[in-house]
Design an enzyme around this catalytic site. Structure first.
Site, PDB file in Angstrom:
ATOM      1  N   CYS A 130     -22.094 -57.805  76.262  1.00 23.46           N
ATOM      2  CA  CYS A 130     -22.564 -56.930  75.189  1.00 23.46           C
ATOM      3  C   CYS A 130     -24.034 -57.178  74.875  1.00 23.46           C
ATOM      4  CB  CYS A 130     -21.707 -57.171  73.937  1.00 23.46           C
ATOM      5  SG  CYS A 130     -22.271 -56.296  72.470  1.00 23.46           S
ATOM      6  N   CYS A 133     -24.790 -57.430  71.168  1.00 19.52           N
ATOM      7  CA  CYS A 133     -24.350 -58.709  70.580  1.00 19.52           C
ATOM      8  C   CYS A 133     -25.257 -59.861  71.001  1.00 19.52           C
ATOM      9  CB  CYS A 133     -22.911 -59.027  71.010  1.00 19.52           C
ATOM     10  SG  CYS A 133     -21.715 -57.724  70.711  1.00 19.52           S
ATOM     11  N   ASP A 134     -25.592 -59.907  72.292  1.00 19.39           N
ATOM     12  CA  ASP A 134     -26.249 -61.096  72.851  1.00 19.39           C
ATOM     13  C   ASP A 134     -27.647 -60.850  73.404  1.00 19.39           C
ATOM     14  OD1 ASP A 134     -23.858 -62.394  72.331  1.00 19.39           O
ATOM     15  OD2 ASP A 134     -23.053 -61.995  74.313  1.00 19.39           O
TER      16      ASP A 134
END
Length: 301
Positions: A130, A133-134
Protein backbone atom coordinates in the site's frame (compact mmCIF):
# COMPACT_ATOMS: atom_id res chain seq x y z
CA UNK A 1 -28.24 -14.42 19.27
CA UNK A 2 -27.99 -11.98 16.39
CA UNK A 3 -30.32 -12.04 13.41
CA UNK A 4 -27.43 -11.74 10.96
CA UNK A 5 -23.70 -12.25 11.43
CA UNK A 6 -21.51 -10.72 8.73
CA UNK A 7 -17.98 -12.00 8.32
CA UNK A 8 -15.81 -9.24 6.90
CA UNK A 9 -15.88 -5.46 7.24
CA UNK A 10 -14.99 -4.46 3.69
CA UNK A 11 -17.34 -2.52 1.40
CA UNK A 12 -19.54 -5.60 0.88
CA UNK A 13 -19.83 -6.49 4.55
CA UNK A 14 -20.39 -2.93 5.74
CA UNK A 15 -23.02 -2.27 3.06
CA UNK A 16 -24.76 -5.50 4.09
CA UNK A 17 -24.74 -4.26 7.69
CA UNK A 18 -26.41 -0.98 6.70
CA UNK A 19 -29.12 -2.71 4.69
CA UNK A 20 -29.74 -5.37 7.34
CA UNK A 21 -30.09 -2.75 10.08
CA UNK A 22 -32.48 -0.74 7.93
CA UNK A 23 -34.42 -3.98 7.56
CA UNK A 24 -34.83 -4.07 11.32
CA UNK A 25 -32.40 -6.91 11.99
CA UNK A 26 -29.78 -7.13 14.72
CA UNK A 27 -26.34 -7.29 13.11
CA UNK A 28 -22.86 -8.37 14.16
CA UNK A 29 -19.90 -7.67 11.87
CA UNK A 30 -16.70 -9.62 12.51
CA UNK A 31 -13.42 -8.41 10.98
CA UNK A 32 -10.05 -10.07 11.47
CA UNK A 33 -7.63 -7.35 10.39
CA UNK A 34 -8.60 -4.05 8.76
CA UNK A 35 -11.95 -2.27 8.85
CA UNK A 36 -12.62 -1.43 5.21
CA UNK A 37 -10.74 -4.41 3.82
CA UNK A 38 -8.58 -4.18 0.71
CA UNK A 39 -10.05 -0.80 -0.23
CA UNK A 40 -7.83 0.78 2.43
CA UNK A 41 -4.79 -0.05 0.26
CA UNK A 42 -6.03 2.10 -2.66
CA UNK A 43 -4.31 5.51 -2.66
CA UNK A 44 -6.91 7.09 -4.90
CA UNK A 45 -10.40 5.98 -5.96
CA UNK A 46 -11.97 7.80 -8.89
CA UNK A 47 -14.68 5.34 -9.98
CA UNK A 48 -16.95 5.27 -6.93
CA UNK A 49 -20.23 7.20 -7.34
CA UNK A 50 -20.53 10.60 -5.64
CA UNK A 51 -16.75 11.08 -5.26
CA UNK A 52 -14.58 12.64 -7.95
CA UNK A 53 -11.63 11.35 -5.97
CA UNK A 54 -11.29 9.79 -2.52
CA UNK A 55 -8.64 7.71 -0.79
CA UNK A 56 -9.48 4.13 0.10
CA UNK A 57 -8.79 4.79 3.77
CA UNK A 58 -11.20 7.72 3.82
CA UNK A 59 -13.92 5.73 2.05
CA UNK A 60 -13.43 2.87 4.51
CA UNK A 61 -13.83 5.27 7.45
CA UNK A 62 -17.10 6.55 6.01
CA UNK A 63 -18.42 3.01 5.48
CA UNK A 64 -17.60 2.04 9.08
CA UNK A 65 -19.12 5.26 10.41
CA UNK A 66 -22.34 4.64 8.49
CA UNK A 67 -22.68 1.03 9.70
CA UNK A 68 -22.12 2.09 13.31
CA UNK A 69 -24.61 4.95 12.97
CA UNK A 70 -27.22 2.45 11.80
CA UNK A 71 -26.67 0.41 14.97
CA UNK A 72 -24.52 -2.50 13.79
CA UNK A 73 -22.13 -4.12 16.27
CA UNK A 74 -18.61 -4.39 14.87
CA UNK A 75 -15.98 -6.58 16.49
CA UNK A 76 -12.34 -7.28 15.69
CA UNK A 77 -12.08 -11.08 15.75
CA UNK A 78 -10.83 -13.86 13.50
CA UNK A 79 -13.46 -16.42 12.49
CA UNK A 80 -12.17 -20.00 12.51
CA UNK A 81 -15.32 -22.01 11.72
CA UNK A 82 -19.01 -21.66 10.89
CA UNK A 83 -21.50 -24.49 11.38
CA UNK A 84 -25.23 -24.86 11.00
CA UNK A 85 -27.22 -25.64 14.15
CA UNK A 86 -30.87 -26.24 14.99
CA UNK A 87 -31.21 -22.61 16.06
CA UNK A 88 -29.24 -21.12 13.17
CA UNK A 89 -25.46 -20.85 13.00
CA UNK A 90 -22.54 -21.03 15.39
CA UNK A 91 -19.56 -18.87 14.47
CA UNK A 92 -16.37 -19.88 16.24
CA UNK A 93 -13.66 -17.24 16.47
CA UNK A 94 -10.40 -16.71 18.29
CA UNK A 95 -12.13 -14.37 20.72
CA UNK A 96 -15.19 -16.49 21.42
CA UNK A 97 -18.32 -18.06 19.97
CA UNK A 98 -21.17 -16.12 18.37
CA UNK A 99 -24.64 -17.21 17.24
CA UNK A 100 -26.88 -15.91 14.50
CA UNK A 101 -29.96 -16.88 12.55
CA UNK A 102 -28.32 -16.11 9.19
CA UNK A 103 -24.78 -15.53 7.95
CA UNK A 104 -23.31 -13.33 5.24
CA UNK A 105 -19.76 -14.21 4.24
CA UNK A 106 -17.95 -11.13 2.97
CA UNK A 107 -14.45 -12.27 3.85
CA UNK A 108 -12.74 -10.69 0.86
CA UNK A 109 -9.38 -11.81 -0.46
CA UNK A 110 -5.69 -11.44 0.38
CA UNK A 111 -2.67 -10.16 -1.52
CA UNK A 112 -1.06 -12.61 -3.93
CA UNK A 113 2.65 -13.08 -3.26
CA UNK A 114 5.50 -13.86 -5.65
CA UNK A 115 6.41 -17.13 -3.96
CA UNK A 116 10.07 -16.28 -3.39
CA UNK A 117 12.38 -17.32 -0.57
CA UNK A 118 12.17 -15.06 2.51
CA UNK A 119 9.34 -13.07 0.93
CA UNK A 120 7.20 -13.10 4.06
CA UNK A 121 10.24 -12.14 6.16
CA UNK A 122 10.55 -8.90 4.23
CA UNK A 123 6.91 -7.87 4.61
CA UNK A 124 7.11 -4.71 6.66
CA UNK A 125 10.89 -4.72 6.19
CA UNK A 126 11.06 -3.57 2.60
CA UNK A 127 8.00 -5.25 1.09
CA UNK A 128 4.71 -3.37 1.15
CA UNK A 129 1.33 -3.49 -0.59
CA UNK A 130 0.00 0.00 0.00
CA UNK A 131 1.64 3.20 -1.22
CA UNK A 132 -0.78 5.43 0.67
CA UNK A 133 0.06 3.54 3.88
CA UNK A 134 3.82 3.10 3.49
CA UNK A 135 4.94 5.37 0.66
CA UNK A 136 6.20 8.09 3.00
CA UNK A 137 8.77 5.66 4.42
CA UNK A 138 10.51 5.65 1.03
CA UNK A 139 10.39 9.38 0.28
CA UNK A 140 13.46 10.33 -1.74
CA UNK A 141 14.40 6.68 -2.21
CA UNK A 142 14.19 4.02 -4.90
CA UNK A 143 11.34 1.51 -5.06
CA UNK A 144 10.05 -1.20 -7.36
CA UNK A 145 6.39 -1.90 -8.08
CA UNK A 146 5.65 -5.44 -9.22
CA UNK A 147 2.63 -5.76 -11.51
CA UNK A 148 1.06 -4.03 -14.47
CA UNK A 149 -2.66 -3.73 -13.73
CA UNK A 150 -4.62 -0.74 -12.47
CA UNK A 151 -3.59 -1.22 -8.85
CA UNK A 152 0.10 -1.45 -9.73
CA UNK A 153 -0.04 1.63 -11.94
CA UNK A 154 -1.86 3.65 -9.28
CA UNK A 155 0.74 2.62 -6.71
CA UNK A 156 3.56 3.57 -9.07
CA UNK A 157 2.04 6.96 -9.86
CA UNK A 158 1.69 7.84 -6.20
CA UNK A 159 5.20 6.65 -5.42
CA UNK A 160 6.58 8.68 -8.33
CA UNK A 161 5.55 11.82 -6.43
CA UNK A 162 7.57 10.72 -3.39
CA UNK A 163 10.54 8.74 -4.66
CA UNK A 164 13.50 9.71 -6.80
CA UNK A 165 13.19 6.48 -8.82
CA UNK A 166 10.38 3.99 -9.41
CA UNK A 167 10.79 0.73 -11.31
CA UNK A 168 7.65 -0.98 -12.61
CA UNK A 169 8.34 -4.66 -13.26
CA UNK A 170 5.70 -6.54 -15.28
CA UNK A 171 5.92 -10.21 -16.31
CA UNK A 172 3.90 -9.60 -19.50
CA UNK A 173 5.02 -7.71 -22.60
CA UNK A 174 2.56 -4.90 -21.93
CA UNK A 175 0.98 -3.05 -19.04
CA UNK A 176 -2.62 -4.19 -18.59
CA UNK A 177 -3.93 -1.20 -16.67
CA UNK A 178 -6.18 1.49 -18.10
CA UNK A 179 -4.79 3.59 -20.95
CA UNK A 180 -5.07 6.83 -18.98
CA UNK A 181 -2.95 5.35 -16.18
CA UNK A 182 -0.40 4.00 -18.65
CA UNK A 183 -0.07 7.38 -20.31
CA UNK A 184 0.42 9.14 -16.98
CA UNK A 185 3.06 6.63 -15.97
CA UNK A 186 5.07 6.82 -19.18
CA UNK A 187 5.09 10.61 -18.86
CA UNK A 188 6.96 10.39 -15.56
CA UNK A 189 10.70 10.95 -15.99
CA UNK A 190 11.58 9.10 -12.79
CA UNK A 191 9.64 5.94 -13.70
CA UNK A 192 11.24 3.06 -15.59
CA UNK A 193 8.89 0.38 -16.93
CA UNK A 194 10.49 -3.06 -17.36
CA UNK A 195 8.32 -5.50 -19.34
CA UNK A 196 8.55 -9.25 -19.90
CA UNK A 197 10.47 -9.61 -16.65
CA UNK A 198 10.00 -11.46 -13.36
CA UNK A 199 11.55 -11.14 -9.92
CA UNK A 200 13.83 -14.10 -9.25
CA UNK A 201 15.48 -13.28 -5.94
CA UNK A 202 15.20 -10.97 -2.94
CA UNK A 203 18.45 -9.81 -1.34
CA UNK A 204 19.09 -8.27 2.07
CA UNK A 205 19.78 -9.22 5.66
CA UNK A 206 17.30 -7.63 8.05
CA UNK A 207 15.54 -5.66 5.31
CA UNK A 208 15.22 -5.78 1.53
CA UNK A 209 18.12 -4.10 -0.29
CA UNK A 210 18.11 -5.55 -3.82
CA UNK A 211 15.93 -7.53 -6.18
CA UNK A 212 17.22 -9.75 -8.96
CA UNK A 213 15.03 -9.66 -12.05
CA UNK A 214 15.13 -11.84 -15.17
CA UNK A 215 13.90 -11.26 -18.71
CA UNK A 216 11.56 -14.15 -19.50
CA UNK A 217 12.56 -14.34 -23.18
CA UNK A 218 16.32 -13.86 -23.08
CA UNK A 219 17.02 -15.13 -19.57
CA UNK A 220 19.17 -12.09 -18.87
CA UNK A 221 19.36 -11.04 -15.24
CA UNK A 222 19.73 -7.63 -13.68
CA UNK A 223 20.05 -6.49 -10.08
CA UNK A 224 18.13 -3.44 -8.89
CA UNK A 225 19.16 -1.67 -5.69
CA UNK A 226 15.93 -0.67 -3.94
CA UNK A 227 14.80 0.72 -0.64
CA UNK A 228 11.44 -1.00 -0.96
CA UNK A 229 9.22 -3.12 -3.16
CA UNK A 230 5.44 -2.89 -3.58
CA UNK A 231 3.66 -6.05 -4.75
CA UNK A 232 0.48 -5.54 -6.78
CA UNK A 233 -0.14 -8.78 -8.68
CA UNK A 234 -3.66 -9.62 -7.64
CA UNK A 235 -5.60 -11.16 -4.83
CA UNK A 236 -6.59 -14.67 -3.71
CA UNK A 237 -9.58 -15.90 -1.61
CA UNK A 238 -9.27 -17.62 1.76
CA UNK A 239 -12.48 -19.61 1.96
CA UNK A 240 -11.25 -23.02 3.11
CA UNK A 241 -12.90 -22.70 6.52
CA UNK A 242 -16.29 -22.53 4.76
CA UNK A 243 -15.79 -25.54 2.45
CA UNK A 244 -18.17 -27.76 4.47
CA UNK A 245 -20.83 -25.07 4.51
CA UNK A 246 -20.78 -23.75 0.94
CA UNK A 247 -19.62 -24.83 -2.51
CA UNK A 248 -16.22 -23.56 -3.61
CA UNK A 249 -15.30 -22.85 -7.23
CA UNK A 250 -11.53 -22.41 -7.62
CA UNK A 251 -11.46 -21.15 -4.07
CA UNK A 252 -14.33 -18.68 -4.49
CA UNK A 253 -17.78 -19.24 -2.97
CA UNK A 254 -20.41 -20.23 -5.52
CA UNK A 255 -23.72 -18.39 -5.39
CA UNK A 256 -26.65 -17.31 -7.53
CA UNK A 257 -27.31 -13.72 -8.55
CA UNK A 258 -29.14 -13.21 -5.28
CA UNK A 259 -25.91 -14.02 -3.41
CA UNK A 260 -27.48 -17.22 -2.03
CA UNK A 261 -25.21 -20.21 -1.43
CA UNK A 262 -26.14 -23.89 -1.41
CA UNK A 263 -26.88 -23.68 2.33
CA UNK A 264 -30.14 -22.06 3.35
CA UNK A 265 -29.48 -19.00 5.48
CA UNK A 266 -25.92 -18.49 4.21
CA UNK A 267 -25.15 -15.67 1.77
CA UNK A 268 -21.96 -14.35 0.21
CA UNK A 269 -20.95 -10.89 -0.93
CA UNK A 270 -17.95 -9.20 -2.46
CA UNK A 271 -14.67 -10.40 -3.89
CA UNK A 272 -14.79 -13.79 -2.15
CA UNK A 273 -17.67 -15.02 -4.32
CA UNK A 274 -17.67 -16.27 -7.90
CA UNK A 275 -18.18 -13.31 -10.22
CA UNK A 276 -16.70 -11.75 -13.33
CA UNK A 277 -16.23 -8.18 -12.13
CA UNK A 278 -14.55 -7.35 -8.83
CA UNK A 279 -14.86 -3.64 -8.10
CA UNK A 280 -15.89 -1.63 -5.06
CA UNK A 281 -19.20 -0.83 -6.72
CA UNK A 282 -19.96 -4.52 -7.36
CA UNK A 283 -18.97 -5.33 -3.78
CA UNK A 284 -21.45 -2.86 -2.30
CA UNK A 285 -24.10 -4.14 -4.73
CA UNK A 286 -23.46 -7.66 -3.44
CA UNK A 287 -23.72 -6.43 0.13
CA UNK A 288 -27.12 -4.90 -0.50
CA UNK A 289 -28.34 -7.99 -2.37
CA UNK A 290 -27.11 -10.41 0.28
CA UNK A 291 -28.62 -8.40 3.12
CA UNK A 292 -32.00 -8.09 1.44
CA UNK A 293 -32.01 -11.82 0.69
CA UNK A 294 -31.11 -12.62 4.30
CA UNK A 295 -33.80 -10.30 5.64
CA UNK A 296 -36.39 -11.93 3.36
CA UNK A 297 -35.28 -15.37 4.54
CA UNK A 298 -35.65 -14.38 8.20
CA UNK A 299 -38.99 -12.65 7.65
CA UNK A 300 -40.43 -15.80 6.07
CA UNK A 301 -39.28 -17.85 9.06
Amino acid sequence: MYDIAIIGAGPAGLTAAVYARRGGKSVLVLERSTFGGQVTYSPKIENFPAYVSISGAELADKLVEQALAQGADIEMDTVTAVEKTERGFKISAEGGVYESRAVIIAAGVKHRLLGLDRETDYIGNGISFCAVCDGAFYEGGTVAVIGGGNSALQEALMLSELCKKVYVVQNLDTLTGEESLRNQLYAKENVEVILGTVVKELVGEDSLKEIVIENTEKGEQRTLAVDGMFIAIGLVPENDIYKDLVQLDRGYIASDEGCRTKTEGVYVAGDCRTKQVRQITTAVADGAQAALAACSYLDKR
